[in-house]
Each structure stands twice: as structure tokens, then as C-alpha cells.
Write a protein that holds these residues in place. Structure first.
Motif, PDB file in Angstrom:
ATOM      1  N   GLU A   1       0.689  -1.154  -0.018  1.00  0.00           N
ATOM      2  CA  GLU A   1      -0.484   0.162   0.094  1.00  0.00           C
ATOM      3  C   GLU A   1       1.100   1.246   0.295  1.00  0.00           C
ATOM      4  OE1 GLU A   1      -0.424  -2.234   2.296  1.00  0.00           O
ATOM      5  OE2 GLU A   1      -2.005  -3.649   1.525  1.00  0.00           O
ATOM      6  N   GLY A   2       2.877   1.583  -0.102  1.00  0.00           N
ATOM      7  CA  GLY A   2       3.153   1.774  -0.035  1.00  0.00           C
ATOM      8  C   GLY A   2       3.301   2.992   0.816  1.00  0.00           C
ATOM      9  N   GLY A   3       3.138   2.261   2.334  1.00  0.00           N
ATOM     10  CA  GLY A   3       3.593   2.636   3.738  1.00  0.00           C
ATOM     11  C   GLY A   3       4.880   2.304   3.570  1.00  0.00           C
ATOM     12  N   ASP A   4       5.794   2.620   5.331  1.00  0.00           N
ATOM     13  CA  ASP A   4       6.753   2.830   5.692  1.00  0.00           C
ATOM     14  C   ASP A   4       6.862   1.593   6.384  1.00  0.00           C
ATOM     15  OD1 ASP A   4       9.176   2.696   6.655  1.00  0.00           O
ATOM     16  OD2 ASP A   4       9.703   4.686   6.825  1.00  0.00           O
TER      17      ASP A   4
ATOM     18  N   GLU B   1       7.168  -2.063  11.866  1.00  0.00           N
ATOM     19  CA  GLU B   1       7.669  -2.528  12.809  1.00  0.00           C
ATOM     20  C   GLU B   1       7.918  -1.790  13.536  1.00  0.00           C
ATOM     21  OE1 GLU B   1      11.758  -5.912  12.336  1.00  0.00           O
ATOM     22  OE2 GLU B   1      11.393  -3.646  10.986  1.00  0.00           O
ATOM     23  N   ARG B   2       8.198  -0.676  14.560  1.00  0.00           N
ATOM     24  CA  ARG B   2       8.752  -0.136  15.038  1.00  0.00           C
ATOM     25  C   ARG B   2       7.417  -0.432  15.970  1.00  0.00           C
ATOM     26  NH1 ARG B   2      10.689   4.895  13.381  1.00  0.00           N
ATOM     27  NH2 ARG B   2       8.773   6.245  14.073  1.00  0.00           N
ATOM     28  N   TRP B   3       6.504   0.551  16.776  1.00  0.00           N
ATOM     29  CA  TRP B   3       5.440   0.805  16.669  1.00  0.00           C
ATOM     30  C   TRP B   3       5.159  -1.045  17.088  1.00  0.00           C
ATOM     31  CZ3 TRP B   3      -0.429   0.425  15.222  1.00  0.00           C
ATOM     32  CH2 TRP B   3      -0.794   0.931  16.230  1.00  0.00           C
ATOM     33  N   PHE B   4       5.314  -1.894  15.992  1.00  0.00           N
ATOM     34  CA  PHE B   4       4.872  -3.208  16.807  1.00  0.00           C
ATOM     35  C   PHE B   4       5.700  -4.008  17.235  1.00  0.00           C
ATOM     36  CE2 PHE B   4       1.964  -5.245  13.521  1.00  0.00           C
ATOM     37  CZ  PHE B   4       1.529  -4.354  13.178  1.00  0.00           C
TER      38      PHE B   4
ATOM     39  N   THR C   1      -4.195   2.026  10.445  1.00  0.00           N
ATOM     40  CA  THR C   1      -4.402   1.032  11.587  1.00  0.00           C
ATOM     41  C   THR C   1      -4.730   0.441  11.281  1.00  0.00           C
ATOM     42  OG1 THR C   1      -6.515   2.403  12.544  1.00  0.00           O
ATOM     43  CG2 THR C   1      -4.806   2.564  13.874  1.00  0.00           C
ATOM     44  N   GLN C   2      -5.650   0.546   9.819  1.00  0.00           N
ATOM     45  CA  GLN C   2      -6.280  -0.473   9.084  1.00  0.00           C
ATOM     46  C   GLN C   2      -4.885  -1.210   9.049  1.00  0.00           C
ATOM     47  OE1 GLN C   2      -7.248   0.428   5.101  1.00  0.00           O
ATOM     48  NE2 GLN C   2      -8.290  -1.532   4.595  1.00  0.00           N
ATOM     49  N   GLN C   3      -4.274  -0.592   8.244  1.00  0.00           N
ATOM     50  CA  GLN C   3      -2.998  -1.321   7.491  1.00  0.00           C
ATOM     51  C   GLN C   3      -1.805  -2.256   9.121  1.00  0.00           C
ATOM     52  OE1 GLN C   3      -2.221  -1.957   4.652  1.00  0.00           O
ATOM     53  NE2 GLN C   3      -3.803  -0.480   4.248  1.00  0.00           N
ATOM     54  N   ALA C   4      -2.121  -1.174  10.311  1.00  0.00           N
ATOM     55  CA  ALA C   4      -1.716  -1.911  10.915  1.00  0.00           C
ATOM     56  C   ALA C   4      -2.442  -3.470  11.646  1.00  0.00           C
ATOM     57  CB  ALA C   4      -1.295  -1.590  12.489  1.00  0.00           C
ATOM     58  N   ILE C   5      -4.101  -3.062  11.476  1.00  0.00           N
ATOM     59  CA  ILE C   5      -4.673  -4.591  11.526  1.00  0.00           C
ATOM     60  C   ILE C   5      -4.661  -5.872  10.661  1.00  0.00           C
ATOM     61  CG2 ILE C   5      -6.843  -5.408  11.727  1.00  0.00           C
ATOM     62  CD1 ILE C   5      -7.400  -2.530  12.769  1.00  0.00           C
ATOM     63  N   LEU C   6      -4.591  -5.572   9.363  1.00  0.00           N
ATOM     64  CA  LEU C   6      -4.534  -5.965   8.529  1.00  0.00           C
ATOM     65  C   LEU C   6      -2.694  -6.951   8.273  1.00  0.00           C
ATOM     66  CD1 LEU C   6      -5.557  -3.946   4.930  1.00  0.00           C
ATOM     67  CD2 LEU C   6      -6.755  -6.257   6.591  1.00  0.00           C
ATOM     68  N   LYS C   7      -1.979  -6.133   9.097  1.00  0.00           N
ATOM     69  CA  LYS C   7      -0.428  -7.007   9.595  1.00  0.00           C
ATOM     70  C   LYS C   7      -0.663  -8.308   9.922  1.00  0.00           C
ATOM     71  CE  LYS C   7       2.007  -5.599   6.119  1.00  0.00           C
ATOM     72  NZ  LYS C   7       2.614  -6.354   4.589  1.00  0.00           N
ATOM     73  N   MET C   8      -1.439  -7.740  10.905  1.00  0.00           N
ATOM     74  CA  MET C   8      -1.591  -8.464  12.233  1.00  0.00           C
ATOM     75  C   MET C   8      -2.727  -9.735  12.166  1.00  0.00           C
ATOM     76  SD  MET C   8      -0.131  -7.677  15.739  1.00  0.00           S
ATOM     77  CE  MET C   8      -0.963  -8.180  17.101  1.00  0.00           C
ATOM     78  N   LEU C   9      -3.643  -9.752  11.152  1.00  0.00           N
ATOM     79  CA  LEU C   9      -3.985 -10.743  11.065  1.00  0.00           C
ATOM     80  C   LEU C   9      -3.078 -11.662   9.321  1.00  0.00           C
ATOM     81  CD1 LEU C   9      -7.549  -9.049   9.809  1.00  0.00           C
ATOM     82  CD2 LEU C   9      -7.197 -10.372  11.946  1.00  0.00           C
TER      83      LEU C   9
END
Length: 491
Positions: free
Chosen positions: A95-98, A103-106, A170-178
Motif C-alpha cells: 500500500e506504499g507505507g513505510d 515494525e517500530r510500533w509493533f 491503523t487499518q494496515q496495522a490490523i491487516l498485518k496482525m491478521l
């Protein structure tokens, strides 16, 4: 001249004095004093009210610790969102995000490993990883709901553009968690060899997904922009699909365990004790397997029941009993086990060993399920009744024939050199020698069974000696018999 009060001080009640006379009646003065007191009381209450209103207005400007924490968290998320979309590094998502930002937040939340699952870099016990995942997904979803559910001008989100950016981040974060779910439901998943450990993890994951689905659904309202509404709908669809998939895997695993247990029952795979040509009275492996399965169903009933209900509605599970699904599964398994154990015991040539085998196994089930608070009480009572019944039948087939030599002696069956006492001694010795090698693994049951046999044998033997014993040599005294009976069932 200004009127003076009764204590020579000027008072607010001065106008109550009449101009026609310098003296006033006591009634006039009393009336004026009462009116003034009421006015003072009203003024005091009004002043107190105004002071309270001012204090409340001041309190409105003082944030609670919870509000301060939320504001601090929001500021941090705003910064992360800007970094994520603002200046992508060489490691970007589709999606073009960094991803470095994500990863730093996770990593701060203890789930940095989620972003490396596809690389196979997963260290640590699955249960520990899952525990950190549960906490992180709930926190991320709470932030998503906070950012996407607030209207412009409510403090946390300043404008629609910022709101959309935060929702997207936060949507991208949730998708990565899934992506963690894709890993644990994979067919070649081998991180947890024990099926119950995997089931436990899957049930907790599905519980977290149910909470996630519910929270995200509540976020949508009529004020949501079309972009934010689209994000919410997409997440609802993805989480719903993941929840359904995990539910399918849970039901499939439950069926797999059940099938494996049933196959072991069908093939009569052995007992956990040493098998002899006469059979073994020890706890059967199938009994342990069924009991473990039933206890798992009971301990996780609230999480399993919706899955079984869905399987029932889809026709993949057809209940044999008209009760709740959890009770259906447990009763089915216990009924099948009881039938298979009864069939297996029929192969034992000694009826005493047959009922001792059934007694040991039913007692094991009853004892294990007695310690399970949520297990249906009616089934517990039924199991206790079966234990009592098997004990009575064991004593009847094993020791009643021995005692019949004394109670109902038949001379023709003793032979020329046999008396009732000698026949009893012979039968007792034979039964004792055989059953001393039989096993009752539960110490409490072993003591109960010994006591029941002693209470059956010793009084009968003592009465015979008192009533019919002549001068023949006595091989066993009552105390000798009791000592011998205390040695039974050591295995």
C-alpha cells in the motif's frame, strides 16, 4: 435616624419598625427577624450554588488521567501515521507505507515478529506469542475505533483528512496482525504437536477476532466519510472471514480428535496396564482419551458452543440428543466409550475381572469430571451410580460363590473328603491368589473395595465359626482373612 437592632447594631430588619411609635410589640420584632433570617438563608444557598458552578467550570478544564493517556497515545499515533505515509523507506508495503514505522510500533507492543512470519523467523513458544498477539490486536483495534469513530472538532482528530490518514494507518496495522492467523491455520502447521494446545490457542484467537469484529462494527455511523466507511466495511469483511476460517479449523480439529478416539475404540487398542491373556483391570487408554476430550469441551464450553451450533445449522454436525451441543458431544462420547468398554470386558474369561475393569474405568471418569465445576450435574450423578453398580456386581460374582460354601453348602458338591469349611478355605485361597495380582490404581477406590469385601466376608465367616465349627483344624482365623484381604489389588 437609622433604626438600631436589639444589640445596638444596625440591622437589615430596620424597616420593620413603625414610624408612629418608638416602641414595637414583641410580635412585630419577631416577624421582622424571621423574614430577615429567611433572606440570609437564601443568599447563602445562592452563593454556595454560584461557587459550586464556578468550581465545576474549573473542573471541565482539568483532564482525567484516562483522557491524558488517550491524548498522549493519539499524539504518538498521529506522528506514526505521518511517518508511515509521508516518507516511505526502501522497505514498503504493497500500500506504499513505510514498514519500518510499523515494525517500530509493533516491536514496542512485543509483536515485531508478526512482520517476519512469512520469512520463517519465528522464535518462542506459540502460546507466548499468541498471548502478546491478543493484547496487541485489541490495543490496535481500540485505537482504530477511536480515530475512525470521532467526529471533526471533538479534539482527537482535527479534520477529515487526518481522520482518514489515521484510519488507514491503523487499518494496515490490523491487516498485518491478521497474517498471524494464516500461519496457525495452515495445513502444514507443526509448531504445536499437542492438538489440545493448538485448540486452546485457536479458541483464544477466535475470541479476540469476535471482539475485534464487534468493536469495528460499532465504529460505523452516519457521520463517517465515504472513505472511512469503506475502510470499516473492508475490515469487517476481512475479520469476519478470518473468524469463520478459524472456526472451521477448530471444528475440523475437534472432529479429527473425536475420529481418532472412536477409531481407537473400534480397534480395541490396549489398556495402559500390562495385558494378560485374561485381560487387564487397569484404566484403558480410550478412557483417558475420552475423558480428556470431554473435559476440554466443558472447560471451553462458552467458546466452543457457537462453533458447534454453526456446524449443526450447516448440517456438518447432526446431534443424537435433544440437548445443548456441548452436552450432546460429551454424552455421545461417554455413551460410545461405555459401550466399547462393555464389549471389551466381555472378552475377559473371569467375570470378576470384567466388572473390576468396568469399575476402574467408570470410577476414573467420575473422579475426573467431579473436579470439573461446569460439567452437567445429572451426568455426574449417573456416573456415580454406575460406579456403585459395578462395585456391587463385582463383589457378587467374585465373593458370593466363595461365601456360598458356608451359607448354602451342598454336600454333593464337596466330595468325600470335603467339608463346607475346607471348601471355603480352598475357594478363598484361589480367589485371593488370583485377585491379589489384579490392579485398582486409585488408592481411595482400592481401600473402599477392600473394605466392602471385608464387610461381606468376615461377618459371614465369623458367624459360621460360632454356629457350625467343630473340632477340625482351622486354617484361617478371621484376623488372618482380614489381613489377606487388605493385600488385594496391588497389581
Amino acid at each position: 435616624m437609622e433604626a438600631m437592632g436589639m444589640d445596638d447594631r444596625r440591622g437589615p430588619w430596620r424597616h420593620c419598625t413603625t414610624s408612629s411609635s418608638s416602641s414595637s410589640t414583641s410580635g412585630t420584632v419577631s416577624s421582622g427577624y424571621t423574614s430577615t433570617s429567611s433572606r440570609l438563608s437564601w443568599l447563602s444557598m445562592e452563593a454556595a450554588r454560584q461557587i459550586q458552578e464556578m468550581e465545576m467550570m474549573d473542573l471541565e478544564f482539568v483532564q482525567s488521567p484516562k483522557d491524558l493517556a488517550r491524548e498522549k497515545k493519539m499524539k504518538k499515533i498521529k506522528i506514526l501515521a505521518k511517518e508511515f505515509f509521508g516518507a516511505p523507506s526502501t522497505k514498503c508495503s504493497a500500500e506504499g507505507g513505510d514498514l519500518i514505522v510499523l515494525e517500530r510500533w509493533f516491536t514496542e507492543m512485543g509483536v515485531g515478529w508478526v512482520l517476519h512470519i512469512s520469512d520463517g523467523a519465528l522464535a518462542g513458544e506459540l502460546n507466548d506469542l499468541a498471548s502478546s498477539w491478543f493484547l496487541a490486536i485489541i490495543e490496535i483495534v481500540d485505537i482504530f475505533c477511536l480515530t475512525s469513530g470521532l467526529r471533526p472538532g471533538h479534539g482527537a482528530v482535527e479534520n477529515m483528512a487526518e481522520r482518514l490518514q489515521l484510519a488507514s494507518f491503523t487499518q494496515q496495522a490490523i491487516l498485518k496482525m491478521l497474517t498471524f492467523l494464516d500461519f496457525i491455520v495452515a495445513p502444514n502447521f507443526t509448531r504445536v504437536p499437542a492438538p489440545y494446545a493448538r485448540l486452546h490457542t485457536l479458541l483464544r484467537v477466535r475470541e479476540a477476532l469476535s471482539k475485534t469484529f464487534y468493536k469495528i462494527q460499532l465504529t460505523f455511523d452516519s457521520s463517517s466519510s465515504s472513505e472511512v466507511a469503506t475502510i470499516i466495511r473492508e475490515l469487517v469483511d476481512v475479520v469476519s472471514a478470518k473468524e469463520g476460517k478459524v472456526g472451521e479449523i477448530i471444528w475440523s480439529t475437534l472432529k479429527e480428535i473425536r475420529t481418532r478416539i472412536m477409531e481407537s475404540l473400534e480397534h480395541g487398542q490396549g489398556s495402559s496396564g500390562t495385558q494378560t491373556p485374561q485381560g487387564s483391570s487397569d484404566i484403558d487408554d480410550a478412557t483417558r482419551s475420552v475423558t480428556m476430550y470431554v473435559m476440554f469441551l466443558t472447560d471451553h464450553y462458552s467458546l466452543i458452543e457457537p462453533i458447534v451450533s454453526e456446524a449443526s445449522s450447516l448440517g456438518t454436525y447432526v446431534s443424537q440428543f435433544g440437548a445443548t451441543e456441548r452436552t450432546n458431544l460429551t454424552v455421545e462420547m461417554l455413551s460410545c466409550l461405555e459401550e466399547k468398554l462393555a464389549n471389551k470386558s466381555e472378552a475377559f474369561p473371569d467375570p470378576g475381572l470384567r466388572f473390576l475393569f468396568l469399575l476402574n474405568n467408570s470410577s476414573f471418569i467420575a473422579e475426573q469430571l467431579h473436579c470439573t465445576p461446569d460439567f452437567p450435574k445429572s451426568i455426574k450423578i449417573d456416573l456415580v451410580g454406575k460406579v456403585k453398580g459395578y462395585m456391587e456386581r463385582y463383589i457378587q460374582v467374585s465373593w458370593a460363590p466363595v461365601l456360598s460354601c458356608l451359607i448354602n453348602p451342598t454336600p454333593s458338591c464337596f466330595g468325600k473328603n470335603y467339608s463346607p469349611l475346607s471348601k471355603f478355605e480352598s475357594e478363598f485361597q484361589k480367589t485371593y491368589t488370583t485377585q491379589k495380582l489384579w490392579k485398582v490404581p486409585n488408592p481411595c477406590l482400592r481401600n473402599r473395595l477392600r473394605r466392602a469385601i471385608i464387610d461381606k466376608v468376615i461377618p459371614c465367616y465369623t458367624r459360621y465359626l460360632e454356629d457350625d465349627y467343630g473340632n477340625a483344624p482351622l486354617k484361617f482365623s478371621p484376623s488372618n482373612l482380614q489381613e489377606m484381604l487388605q493385600e488385594l489389588f496391588e497389581g
